[in-house]
Design a protein around this motif. Structure first.
Motif, mmCIF file in Angstrom:
data_model
loop_
_atom_site.group_PDB
_atom_site.id
_atom_site.type_symbol
_atom_site.label_atom_id
_atom_site.label_comp_id
_atom_site.label_asym_id
_atom_site.label_seq_id
_atom_site.Cartn_x
_atom_site.Cartn_y
_atom_site.Cartn_z
ATOM 1 N N ALA A 449 0.830 -1.214 0.000
ATOM 2 C CA ALA A 449 0.000 0.000 0.000
ATOM 3 C C ALA A 449 0.862 1.261 0.000
ATOM 4 O O ALA A 449 0.587 2.235 -0.706
ATOM 5 C CB ALA A 449 -0.938 0.004 1.210
ATOM 6 N N ARG A 450 1.933 1.227 0.794
ATOM 7 C CA ARG A 450 2.869 2.355 0.805
ATOM 8 C C ARG A 450 3.522 2.559 -0.556
ATOM 9 O O ARG A 450 3.649 3.675 -1.055
ATOM 10 C CB ARG A 450 4.011 2.063 1.780
ATOM 11 N N LEU A 451 3.982 1.455 -1.132
ATOM 12 C CA LEU A 451 4.649 1.544 -2.435
ATOM 13 C C LEU A 451 3.701 2.129 -3.468
ATOM 14 O O LEU A 451 4.094 2.970 -4.282
ATOM 15 C CB LEU A 451 5.102 0.156 -2.885
ATOM 16 N N ALA A 452 2.434 1.678 -3.412
ATOM 17 C CA ALA A 452 1.455 2.167 -4.395
ATOM 18 C C ALA A 452 1.273 3.683 -4.254
ATOM 19 O O ALA A 452 1.255 4.407 -5.256
ATOM 20 C CB ALA A 452 0.130 1.449 -4.201
ATOM 21 N N ILE A 453 1.166 4.171 -3.025
ATOM 22 C CA ILE A 453 0.973 5.616 -2.831
ATOM 23 C C ILE A 453 2.206 6.382 -3.314
ATOM 24 O O ILE A 453 2.099 7.405 -3.993
ATOM 25 C CB ILE A 453 0.680 5.935 -1.348
ATOM 26 N N MET A 454 3.382 5.856 -2.982
ATOM 27 C CA MET A 454 4.608 6.526 -3.431
ATOM 28 C C MET A 454 4.642 6.632 -4.949
ATOM 29 O O MET A 454 4.990 7.668 -5.511
ATOM 30 C CB MET A 454 5.844 5.773 -2.940
ATOM 31 N N ARG A 455 4.292 5.539 -5.611
ATOM 32 C CA ARG A 455 4.303 5.552 -7.086
ATOM 33 C C ARG A 455 3.275 6.527 -7.637
ATOM 34 O O ARG A 455 3.543 7.257 -8.598
ATOM 35 C CB ARG A 455 4.010 4.144 -7.612
ATOM 36 N N GLN A 456 2.082 6.533 -7.035
ATOM 37 C CA GLN A 456 1.044 7.458 -7.510
ATOM 38 C C GLN A 456 1.504 8.913 -7.386
ATOM 39 O O GLN A 456 1.323 9.722 -8.301
ATOM 40 C CB GLN A 456 -0.250 7.255 -6.699
ATOM 41 N N VAL A 457 2.111 9.237 -6.243
ATOM 42 C CA VAL A 457 2.549 10.618 -6.030
ATOM 43 C C VAL A 457 3.680 10.970 -6.992
ATOM 44 O O VAL A 457 3.687 12.042 -7.612
ATOM 45 C CB VAL A 457 2.983 10.822 -4.557
#
Lengths: 482, 482
Positions: A449-457
């Motif tokens: 979930a963290r990785l996904a948010i980082m990638r989105q940002v």
């Protein structure tokens, strides 16, 4: 690929002759990180003199698709400021932008540019009776911009927090060349997301820090430095809580090391001796400080704190440095651990953290586990117990060749250490960042979930991936190396 | 549009009978904000009991395209938790999720769910000899989740910072239903962007806060409350600097009001009297605190601080509250300003901030300017001088009808105040947030680079705009109302 000659001409028009070079002699020192672990190539070294030049250059790079590697003092630990091998990127050095734009003693603020060197910042503040409450080993080269981009730590985090806590305002250039102007300090401002937080610790992947408003504190009036001997790391943790309760905000440092580590340091330093008469499983270095208003009572408070600790059985023995020279001597023991350890052969080093209260248990678990799994190695943990951050080093068995170690068992040991830390809800990077060194470990060990948010940002703010590509953010889930 | 019946059935399957209602009697109280300024409609009131239910519900809403309006105590000031008139959204109340998951006195941390009410948090902390260092008027209804989503302020920001500074860890549900698990506290963790910062102050537009790890402090040992009379607001600013230098971290509050405001309060409160014998242009209420370790010397320090201020001509007169009852009386004067002002007729209120050092100049400029441009009005500024945050209220001329005022001159005055604040590098929302009340002002007055970044982040994390749509982020540049 872009028309390189045209790109360089346009860049030179923006930056002037002093602001751009492709001369190999001038470029070379900045193509390798200071520890010599990473080397890359670059199209040019760009050295803008003002924020507008940074903005124009970023717009130019965006148009030509030229990647940008921002660089401060080039003293990072994880290769975050070293370009890749393609030679397609430019290095954007902020070092020419080193002005103090504004100094406000009464507001306790300084506005300075990203290239200002930390040591110079200390001197500027000191000359006005103030101090900047963050310091670290690389202070002679580390710049304000690099400290912000990596959210640097150091030995005063216990009391003052990391770089994030020092940044009151920030100016940066975004991937499209827009200038984010957030230098004005509003103690209260609830107009939506706190955007400066995005740039702090983003290692140049979301924007380029060009200036900052930093907080200052009154210069110190006095300090007391204590050396304490303890039966265990768990005892050190209890002593820390006691010191926090008794000394409150006066407690500025709490560092620990084991007896064998201290023995190594004593052997390494010709004139040093053990601060305490007896031997103790663990040692703590404790610093209390006061500004002028509180300096008078500091000695009394330190003594009362230690008397209470002795009475409650929280320590075996302790001594207060009798003078500033002895205080410096105590700190020299702490600061010489890395050098003493180097004499013992190749080692792998890990900058890790776990929740503060779990740290004693983690060290008691991890040290024997590594030494058991890897016979002949010596594991040692030392550092910032109060921050839950230890430097966990593993020294190779006698006679192992450094290159064999680094690419073989040492590498496997690091993987094991990072797995253990992750299982203990800890961080594989407490204060040094991710850069290119740990990006793939982050991809493997981080919460999806963290990785996904980082990638989105990252994709939202830098859709063409021109800001420090390949660093920090593992963009492609299945192919960590892009 | 979605198949409403199917959606509600699926939602009921996730939440259970207690967790979902469409009953108008149960829904109604939550369709209007507590000040009665905004009213909307909703499909249902969802009250999940656990994070997993929130996650499943958000996934369901994403699938059906049903907008979500997260709600805590419904005591916000800007309509951020009130649905729009379409009736298409659900209200997602976090109030059932009010558990304390973990209390760690030695680590000075509490892990609690988003629905915990602030007053309960104070009681839970107090029962263990600790305190939570943030308080505000709505503490009987405001929830931890709402305080985080709005980055709430209050009267202790000077010393302890706003809600952002209290949040050590955070759990939230993202727009795709993924759970961001960031509750574990690592004092040092440099694994990339600090993602919890994105959710703090985002008013439910980027994710839904479900739980948090908050910092606690030792309960107070003692306090001293001072009332000081001053010749000008500029003098109050100088006195503040003096108090910060002398009292350091002991300074917990510094509030100001003008003599006419104090006169109104005295008239309003039957048994109150002026704290000082003479009249002074401005008055300051100053609070110093100490934990048990420092309580003994607090009286001496307060007296020394005031003696120094008198000697340096920084104040005209001052009195220290002789006992706790008198201290409470001083604070009652401050806390009664709003009520006293209501007696004087309709008013428009502005929660604004400018850089701390500019505040005296701003007030001296803005008060006469408004009273000149709008004859018959009375402008007053009071509040948190130490935070650069004043509440700037403008009272209507005698005899004006409230509705006429709010939609006519009052509205125009607010527009002028926000323009002035923006020209002074200030914020149109110091502590209350944006919500739906100030979203269009934000679109008009904000720096375009900031707006662009906000939009990029919102679109990246909530691409289908289901999280609190229409609040905070002015998504469409040319059509602020979407």
């Amino acid at each position: 690929m872009t028309d390189t000659a045209a790109f360089l001409d346009e860049a030179r028009a923006i930056l002037g002759e002093r602001g751009l070079t492709t001369d190999a002699d001038l470029l070379d020192p900045w193509l390798t990180d200071w520890r010599g672990r990473f080397t890359g190539r670059a199209l040019a070294l760009a050295s803008p003199a003002a924020t507008e030049q940074v903005a124009d250059l970023v717009k130019l790079c965006a148009r030509h698709g030229v990647p940008i590697v921002p660089q401060g003092g080039n003293s990072g630990m994880c290769g975050g400021a070293t370009p890749d091998a393609s030679g397609e990127a430019i290095i954007l050095s902020l070092r020419r932008m080193d002005k103090v734009r504004h100094f406000d003693k009464s507001a306790r603020q300084i506005v300075c540019e990203a290239g200002l060197v930390l040591q110079t910042l200390h001197e500027v503040a000191g000359a006005q009776g103030m101090r900047f409450p963050l310091t670290l080993g690389g202070k002679g080269s580390a710049t304000v911009g690099g400290l912000i981009a990596t959210n640097a730590g150091g030995t005063q985090v216990l009391r003052h927090g990391s770089m994030r806590a020092q940044v009151l305002g920030l100016e940066g250039v975004m991937a499209d060349g827009a200038v984010f102007d957030g230098l004005t300090v509003l103690k209260k401002d609830n107009r939506g997301f706190d955007l400066k937080q995005l740039l702090i610790g983003s290692e140049g992947t979301l924007g380029i820090v060009t200036a900052a408003t930093l907080r200052l504190l009154p210069a110190l009036g006095d300090r007391r430095v204590v050396w304490a001997g303890l039966p265990s790391l768990a005892a050190a943790r209890r002593l820390l809580t006691h010191c926090q309760d008794e000394a409150g905000d006066a407690l500025e440092g709490f560092e620990v090391m084991a007896q064998p580590t201290l023995d190594d340091v004593i052997r390494h330093l010709p004139d040093a001796r053990q601060p305490l008469a007896g031997r103790h499983a663990w040692h703590a270095l404790i610093e209390l400080v006061a500004d002028d208003a509180d300096a008078q009572s500091l000695g009394e408070r330190t003594e009362a704190m230690l008397a209470g600790a002795l009475e409650r059985g929280l320590l075996d023995d302790a001594v207060i440095a009798a003078n500033e020279a002895q205080a410096e001597g105590f700190w020299l023991l702490r600061d010489s651990i890395a050098a003493a350890e180097r004499e013992k052969g190749p080692a792998v080093q890990h900058d890790i953290s776990v929740p503060v209260e779990k740290m004693p248990e983690f060290v008691d678990f991890a040290v024997p586990r590594i030494e058991r799994d890897w016979p002949g190695t010596e594991a040692l943990a030392f550092g910032h117990l109060g921050d839950g951050n230890v430097h966990f080093h593993v020294i190779a068995p006698d006679g192992v060749e450094p290159m064999d170690w680094m690419t073989g068992d040492g590498k496997a040991i690091s993987a094991q250490v990072y797995r253990m830390v992750s299982e203990w809800d800890g961080s594989i990077s407490a204060e040094h960042g991710i850069g290119q060194l740990k990006r793939d470990e982050l991809a493997q060990l981080s919460d999806p979930a963290r990785l996904a948010i980082m990638r989105q940002v990252k994709r939202a703010l830098d859709p063409n991936n021109i800001l420090n590509p390949g660093k920090l953010v593992p963009l492609a889930p299945d192919a960590p190396i892009q």
